[in-house]
Motif scaffolding. Structure first.
Motif, PDB file in Angstrom:
ATOM      1  N   THR A 304       0.804  -1.218   0.000  1.00 51.12           N
ATOM      2  CA  THR A 304       0.000   0.000   0.000  1.00 51.12           C
ATOM      3  C   THR A 304       0.834   1.264   0.000  1.00 51.12           C
ATOM      4  OG1 THR A 304      -0.097  -0.020   2.409  1.00 51.12           O
ATOM      5  CG2 THR A 304      -1.857  -1.163   1.225  1.00 51.12           C
ATOM      6  N   GLY A 305       2.150   1.119   0.166  1.00 46.04           N
ATOM      7  CA  GLY A 305       2.970   2.329   0.223  1.00 46.04           C
ATOM      8  C   GLY A 305       2.635   3.125   1.469  1.00 46.04           C
ATOM      9  N   ASP A 306       2.401   4.390   1.325  1.00 44.61           N
ATOM     10  CA  ASP A 306       2.069   5.261   2.441  1.00 44.61           C
ATOM     11  C   ASP A 306       0.590   5.116   2.773  1.00 44.61           C
ATOM     12  OD1 ASP A 306       1.683   7.207   4.267  1.00 44.61           O
ATOM     13  OD2 ASP A 306       2.504   8.850   3.081  1.00 44.61           O
ATOM     14  N   VAL A 307       0.323   4.479   3.907  1.00 48.25           N
ATOM     15  CA  VAL A 307      -1.067   4.217   4.274  1.00 48.25           C
ATOM     16  C   VAL A 307      -1.842   5.512   4.444  1.00 48.25           C
ATOM     17  CG1 VAL A 307      -2.552   3.198   6.023  1.00 48.25           C
ATOM     18  CG2 VAL A 307      -0.449   2.043   5.364  1.00 48.25           C
ATOM     19  N   GLU A 308      -1.258   6.479   5.098  1.00 46.49           N
ATOM     20  CA  GLU A 308      -1.949   7.743   5.320  1.00 46.49           C
ATOM     21  C   GLU A 308      -2.341   8.397   3.999  1.00 46.49           C
ATOM     22  OE1 GLU A 308      -2.814   9.162   8.097  1.00 46.49           O
ATOM     23  OE2 GLU A 308      -1.927   7.795   9.528  1.00 46.49           O
ATOM     24  N   ALA A 309      -1.415   8.390   3.033  1.00 43.30           N
ATOM     25  CA  ALA A 309      -1.685   9.053   1.765  1.00 43.30           C
ATOM     26  C   ALA A 309      -2.754   8.319   0.979  1.00 43.30           C
ATOM     27  CB  ALA A 309      -0.402   9.130   0.941  1.00 43.30           C
ATOM     28  N   GLU A 310      -2.729   6.961   1.038  1.00 34.79           N
ATOM     29  CA  GLU A 310      -3.686   6.198   0.244  1.00 34.79           C
ATOM     30  C   GLU A 310      -5.102   6.335   0.777  1.00 34.79           C
ATOM     31  OE1 GLU A 310      -1.616   2.552  -2.074  1.00 34.79           O
ATOM     32  OE2 GLU A 310      -3.484   2.358  -1.016  1.00 34.79           O
ATOM     33  N   VAL A 311      -5.240   6.309   2.091  1.00 37.73           N
ATOM     34  CA  VAL A 311      -6.572   6.353   2.674  1.00 37.73           C
ATOM     35  C   VAL A 311      -7.188   7.723   2.499  1.00 37.73           C
ATOM     36  CG1 VAL A 311      -7.854   6.129   4.815  1.00 37.73           C
ATOM     37  CG2 VAL A 311      -6.036   4.514   4.306  1.00 37.73           C
ATOM     38  N   GLY A 312      -6.401   8.724   2.663  1.00 30.25           N
ATOM     39  CA  GLY A 312      -6.902  10.075   2.430  1.00 30.25           C
ATOM     40  C   GLY A 312      -7.552  10.678   3.657  1.00 30.25           C
ATOM     41  N   ALA A 313      -7.750  11.986   3.591  1.00 29.39           N
ATOM     42  CA  ALA A 313      -8.330  12.695   4.725  1.00 29.39           C
ATOM     43  C   ALA A 313      -9.793  12.330   4.869  1.00 29.39           C
ATOM     44  CB  ALA A 313      -8.191  14.209   4.500  1.00 29.39           C
ATOM     45  N   GLY A 314     -10.269  12.404   6.113  1.00 29.12           N
ATOM     46  CA  GLY A 314     -11.678  12.185   6.361  1.00 29.12           C
ATOM     47  C   GLY A 314     -12.052  10.737   6.561  1.00 29.12           C
ATOM     48  N   GLU A 315     -11.108   9.785   6.356  1.00 27.85           N
ATOM     49  CA  GLU A 315     -11.420   8.387   6.591  1.00 27.85           C
ATOM     50  C   GLU A 315     -11.310   8.102   8.082  1.00 27.85           C
ATOM     51  OE1 GLU A 315     -12.472   6.548   4.324  1.00 27.85           O
ATOM     52  OE2 GLU A 315     -11.852   7.481   2.456  1.00 27.85           O
ATOM     53  N   ALA A 316     -11.998   7.060   8.503  1.00 24.08           N
ATOM     54  CA  ALA A 316     -12.050   6.758   9.935  1.00 24.08           C
ATOM     55  C   ALA A 316     -10.773   6.057  10.374  1.00 24.08           C
ATOM     56  CB  ALA A 316     -13.251   5.858  10.227  1.00 24.08           C
ATOM     57  N   ALA A 317     -10.070   6.620  11.337  1.00 25.14           N
ATOM     58  CA  ALA A 317      -8.889   5.975  11.888  1.00 25.14           C
ATOM     59  C   ALA A 317      -9.312   4.863  12.835  1.00 25.14           C
ATOM     60  CB  ALA A 317      -8.033   6.989  12.644  1.00 25.14           C
ATOM     61  N   ILE A 318      -8.560   3.761  12.834  1.00 23.29           N
ATOM     62  CA  ILE A 318      -8.903   2.614  13.668  1.00 23.29           C
ATOM     63  C   ILE A 318      -7.825   2.429  14.718  1.00 23.29           C
ATOM     64  CG2 ILE A 318      -9.296   0.117  13.634  1.00 23.29           C
ATOM     65  CD1 ILE A 318     -10.293   0.454  10.796  1.00 23.29           C
ATOM     66  N   ALA A 319      -8.241   2.089  15.920  1.00 22.52           N
ATOM     67  CA  ALA A 319      -7.333   2.009  17.060  1.00 22.52           C
ATOM     68  C   ALA A 319      -6.327   0.881  16.887  1.00 22.52           C
ATOM     69  CB  ALA A 319      -8.133   1.791  18.334  1.00 22.52           C
ATOM     70  N   VAL A 320      -5.255   0.994  17.649  1.00 21.31           N
ATOM     71  CA  VAL A 320      -4.156   0.035  17.575  1.00 21.31           C
ATOM     72  C   VAL A 320      -4.483  -1.182  18.442  1.00 21.31           C
ATOM     73  CG1 VAL A 320      -1.738  -0.326  18.175  1.00 21.31           C
ATOM     74  CG2 VAL A 320      -2.453   1.821  17.142  1.00 21.31           C
ATOM     75  N   GLY A 321      -4.130  -2.378  17.929  1.00 23.50           N
ATOM     76  CA  GLY A 321      -4.240  -3.609  18.709  1.00 23.50           C
ATOM     77  C   GLY A 321      -2.847  -4.136  18.971  1.00 23.50           C
ATOM     78  N   ARG A 322      -2.606  -4.670  20.173  1.00 22.75           N
ATOM     79  CA  ARG A 322      -1.243  -5.043  20.550  1.00 22.75           C
ATOM     80  C   ARG A 322      -1.254  -6.274  21.461  1.00 22.75           C
ATOM     81  NH1 ARG A 322       3.822  -1.716  22.258  1.00 22.75           N
ATOM     82  NH2 ARG A 322       2.924  -0.171  20.883  1.00 22.75           N
ATOM     83  N   LEU A 323      -0.447  -7.294  21.098  1.00 20.08           N
ATOM     84  CA  LEU A 323      -0.267  -8.479  21.938  1.00 20.08           C
ATOM     85  C   LEU A 323       1.173  -8.957  21.807  1.00 20.08           C
ATOM     86  CD1 LEU A 323      -3.402 -10.821  21.570  1.00 20.08           C
ATOM     87  CD2 LEU A 323      -2.629  -9.618  23.601  1.00 20.08           C
ATOM     88  N   LYS A 324       1.718  -9.488  22.896  1.00 18.07           N
ATOM     89  CA  LYS A 324       3.098  -9.959  22.897  1.00 18.07           C
ATOM     90  C   LYS A 324       3.123 -11.481  22.871  1.00 18.07           C
ATOM     91  CE  LYS A 324       6.240  -7.862  25.304  1.00 18.07           C
ATOM     92  NZ  LYS A 324       7.081  -7.351  26.421  1.00 18.07           N
ATOM     93  N   GLY A 325       3.951 -12.033  21.980  1.00 17.29           N
ATOM     94  CA  GLY A 325       4.119 -13.473  21.883  1.00 17.29           C
ATOM     95  C   GLY A 325       5.478 -13.907  22.376  1.00 17.29           C
ATOM     96  N   GLU A 326       5.950 -15.026  21.849  1.00 22.36           N
ATOM     97  CA  GLU A 326       7.246 -15.562  22.272  1.00 22.36           C
ATOM     98  C   GLU A 326       8.402 -14.733  21.738  1.00 22.36           C
ATOM     99  OE1 GLU A 326       6.977 -20.343  22.785  1.00 22.36           O
ATOM    100  OE2 GLU A 326       7.015 -19.589  20.740  1.00 22.36           O
ATOM    101  N   ASP A 327       8.396 -14.505  20.435  1.00 21.70           N
ATOM    102  CA  ASP A 327       9.520 -13.834  19.780  1.00 21.70           C
ATOM    103  C   ASP A 327       9.190 -12.428  19.305  1.00 21.70           C
ATOM    104  OD1 ASP A 327      11.164 -16.170  19.997  1.00 21.70           O
ATOM    105  OD2 ASP A 327      10.063 -17.017  18.308  1.00 21.70           O
ATOM    106  N   TYR A 328       7.884 -12.129  19.176  1.00 20.68           N
ATOM    107  CA  TYR A 328       7.479 -10.827  18.658  1.00 20.68           C
ATOM    108  C   TYR A 328       6.322 -10.253  19.463  1.00 20.68           C
ATOM    109  CZ  TYR A 328      10.145 -11.736  14.360  1.00 20.68           C
ATOM    110  OH  TYR A 328      11.143 -11.995  13.444  1.00 20.68           O
ATOM    111  N   GLU A 329       6.279  -8.919  19.483  1.00 18.96           N
ATOM    112  CA  GLU A 329       5.094  -8.199  19.929  1.00 18.96           C
ATOM    113  C   GLU A 329       4.430  -7.651  18.665  1.00 18.96           C
ATOM    114  OE1 GLU A 329       3.732  -4.688  23.039  1.00 18.96           O
ATOM    115  OE2 GLU A 329       5.847  -5.016  22.593  1.00 18.96           O
ATOM    116  N   PHE A 330       3.126  -7.929  18.498  1.00 21.09           N
ATOM    117  CA  PHE A 330       2.399  -7.564  17.291  1.00 21.09           C
ATOM    118  C   PHE A 330       1.573  -6.307  17.541  1.00 21.09           C
ATOM    119  CE2 PHE A 330       3.124 -12.104  17.290  1.00 21.09           C
ATOM    120  CZ  PHE A 330       3.662 -12.331  16.028  1.00 21.09           C
ATOM    121  N   VAL A 331       1.820  -5.289  16.731  1.00 22.56           N
ATOM    122  CA  VAL A 331       1.135  -4.005  16.870  1.00 22.56           C
ATOM    123  C   VAL A 331       0.400  -3.705  15.568  1.00 22.56           C
ATOM    124  CG1 VAL A 331       1.372  -1.564  17.413  1.00 22.56           C
ATOM    125  CG2 VAL A 331       2.960  -3.217  18.421  1.00 22.56           C
ATOM    126  N   PHE A 332      -0.934  -3.738  15.618  1.00 17.72           N
ATOM    127  CA  PHE A 332      -1.754  -3.474  14.436  1.00 17.72           C
ATOM    128  C   PHE A 332      -2.301  -2.051  14.463  1.00 17.72           C
ATOM    129  CE2 PHE A 332      -2.093  -8.113  14.659  1.00 17.72           C
ATOM    130  CZ  PHE A 332      -1.942  -8.467  13.324  1.00 17.72           C
TER     131      PHE A 332
END
Length: 413
Positions: A304-332
């Motif tokens: 998608t390249g630059d997510v902010e640029a592709e989505v454009g102004a006025g689109e609904a921002a979605i909150a971050v989701g975060r969980l930690k596993g064995e080797d990685y912490e996943f941040v959406f």
């Protein structure tokens, strides 16, 4: 390779309801006595892998019941062993295959599917949305695309709804009963339409009948089906009717599995109920446990390249989701645009004692709620970055939790 070593020994477990009838030559698999399924060519039993502790299916093909010579039995064994080489999320996994010359049979160990075959599952759940049919269809086509894309191409030749298996709790669908090329002439011996050599177009025709059966609830097998034009005319949804007609057309005009996956039929749209009966519509619901496509990688992943640029102004921002596993912490994090989610996932390496630098990976992709799932996404990431089983589950759980909380349950239906 054929295993013509010592025959399996039968013994009684002695306790409980499960009587062990047979153990494989290497002592890993125990077959129980009572069959759980039977087809024209084989009998299926429930079995158990005693080394890793999982239930499996143990199929037996008998030379005597199928009137096979020793040479034909060898040929069937060779056919069936091709399944050991197949590796695709929509093709049944084969673990072991060997020929028992002493007892004149072939043994095949495969995955065990909790909800039986697709015909049984569909008959159990009478009310089905077209959206669910599409998800089933895509999984079947993914499996066919894999088989037909092999060198040389592999034709199933006997695809039917009772040859496709379901895990109802996950919606996972897999094509089974491959590698019986030697036995296929028995199946088709009275059918005038398939006297010529088989090719992949036969599977596309059979897939069309599977689709028609899912929609009409009429049992349809390629070998004994002459009324499909009448049934097709009764399909209410025009796009579904057009899609199935392509599959059932003349062999030279049938699209490939790959072409069918790109068909407009799978484009996102508001789904209709498969029946116009008000009584049915009032109580109709999607099949339980069918949120996932079960396909490697789900839908198309587009940078998608630059997510902010592709989505454009006025689109609904979605909150971050975060969980930690064995080797990685996943941040959406993501934003919505045109009914799709433009995601950015940051994978932060979990630092261990003695490590100073934290590994960081940034991945961008488009998530289409109509075709993609948290499980298929996690499976993709697992393959690409060699995630541990625990981290794969954590990644999927983080996205599922995020979707449920931020977007509502409709995206996980």
């Amino acid at each position: 390779m054929a295993d013509s070593g010592p025959s399996s020994s039968a013994h009684n477990a002695g306790d409980g309801d499960d009587e062990i009838a047979e153990v494989d030559p290497e002592g890993s698999y125990c077959r129980y006595k009572e069959p759980v399924g039977k087809g024209r060519f084989k009998t299926v039993f429930k079995a158990f892998n005693s080394q890793i502790g999982i239930d499996v299916a143990w199929s037996k093909v008998s030379a005597e019941s199928n009137h096979l010579s020793q040479e034909q039995l060898h040929s069937v064994a060779k056919d069936m062993m091709t399944g050991l080489e197949l590796d695709h999320p929509n093709i049944i996994k084969c673990f072991r295959c060997w020929e028992d010359e002493e007892h004149g049979c072939i043994n095949l160990i495969t995955e065990l599917f909790t909800s039986g075959n697709l015909r049984q599952y569909r008959n159990m759940h009478k009310h089905l949305d077209l959206k669910a049919v599409k998800r089933m269809a895509k999984q079947i086509l993914r499996g066919l695309q894999y088989l037909h894309g092999m060198t040389p191409s592999v034709t199933h030749g006997d695809l039917r709804c009772d040859k496709i298996y379901v895990n109802g709790h996950s919606g996972e669908i897999k094509i089974g009963d491959l590698g019986l090329a030697t036995l296929l002439p028995y199946r088709w011996e009275d059918h005038e339409g398939h006297k010529a050599a088989f090719d992949t177009s036969v599977d596309v025709f059979a897939f069309g009948l599977c689709m028609l059966e899912l929609i009409t609830l009429k049992q349809l097998d390629p070998q004994h089906c002459s009324n499909w034009p009448d049934l097709l005319a009764d399909v209410v949804d025009e796009e579904a009717r057009t899609f199935i007609a392509k599959c059932l057309g003349p062999p030279e005009q049938r699209p490939t599995a790959e072409q069918l996956l790109a068909d407009p039929f799978f484009a996102v749209r508001k789904e209709k109920q498969l029946t116009d009966n008000p009584e049915h519509s009032a109580s109709a619901k999607s099949l339980p446990g069918l949120p996932m496509d079960g396909e490697r990688g789900g839908g198309e992943r587009r940078p998608t390249g630059d997510v902010e640029a592709e989505v454009g102004a006025g689109e609904a921002a979605i909150a971050v989701g975060r969980l930690k596993g064995e080797d990685y912490e996943f941040v959406f994090s993501a934003k919505t645009a045109e009914g799709k989610l433009h995601f950015q996932l940051t994978m932060l390496g979990v630092t261990k004692p003695g490590e100073e630098n934290q590994l960081k990976r940034d991945i961008e992709f488009v998530f289409d709620p109509e075709t993609d799932t948290a499980d298929s996404l996690a499976g993709e990431l697992s393959q690409q970055f060699n995630l541990s089983p625990t981290d794969t589950e954590i990644c999927a759980a983080a996205l599922k939790e995020y979707l449920a909380k931020e977007l509502g349950s409709e995206l996980n239906d």
